[in-house]
Design a protein around this motif. Sequence first.
Motif, mmCIF file in Angstrom:
data_model
loop_
_atom_site.group_PDB
_atom_site.id
_atom_site.type_symbol
_atom_site.label_atom_id
_atom_site.label_comp_id
_atom_site.label_asym_id
_atom_site.label_seq_id
_atom_site.Cartn_x
_atom_site.Cartn_y
_atom_site.Cartn_z
ATOM 1 N N THR A 2 0.796 -1.235 0.000
ATOM 2 C CA THR A 2 0.000 0.000 0.000
ATOM 3 C C THR A 2 0.825 1.280 0.000
ATOM 4 O OG1 THR A 2 -0.109 -0.021 2.422
ATOM 5 C CG2 THR A 2 -1.883 -1.154 1.207
ATOM 6 N N SER A 3 2.142 1.165 0.160
ATOM 7 C CA SER A 3 2.923 2.395 0.268
ATOM 8 C C SER A 3 4.348 2.200 -0.251
ATOM 9 C CB SER A 3 2.969 2.877 1.721
ATOM 10 O OG SER A 3 3.688 1.948 2.521
ATOM 11 N N ASP A 26 -1.398 5.446 -0.643
ATOM 12 C CA ASP A 26 -2.661 5.660 -1.367
ATOM 13 C C ASP A 26 -2.515 6.743 -2.433
ATOM 14 O OD1 ASP A 26 -3.952 3.772 0.280
ATOM 15 O OD2 ASP A 26 -4.273 5.306 1.813
#
Length: 207
Positions: free
Chosen positions: A102-103, A138
């Motif tokens: 996610t990052s 995100d």
Amino acid sequence: MTAINLKAYEASAADWRRLRAYAKRVADQTRRPLAPPITYSVTDYRTVERAVSQRSGPFGMFNRTVTRSERQPFTRQVTAIGPHWVLDQRHQNIEKNHTDRTSRHQETTHEKTTYLLLPDGSLKYVAVWEEETVHIADGTPRVVIDRSHHLRDIGDGELKAFDFEKVHREYGRHGKGIKTWGDREPGKKLLVHAKGVGLSLALKRLL
């Protein structure tokens, strides 16, 4: 031509009394223009109180002034060293990358070291760091940049930068794992027969 002996070099000792006297003479006699001060900017944050108007009541009929606290950035200039003559400069960079589902996180450090002579004959070196952190989560990036420095006298530990060859090294790939590049660390090839001779030659080039 006599070969340079590494063991004899390691057994030698720099004549700092002679080097400092020579540095003072070079500072007094050189006609080279001085390099400008080494500076960098730093962004700090401070809390300030701000008066704002606030409406209340039916249809916003009433108006009152309230005080709110806000963190505001301000930039200041830092002078690491004043006017000087450059004897040599070195750079070193390291990039660290970490990625998950996610990052993405990247930390990059840039270091610039300047070996220099001051107008009073002092021999100094100043290292300026810029540390940049980029965190993307995100799809939204967050960037933080910090700058700092240190200033020291040139001593025995810095002589190899002048006595050995200057080489550029590069390892790794940008954007993946750990990447390093730069010429801060001296090479293996010895250029002079005794400690401090390289620094003396660097001073001589200013005359």
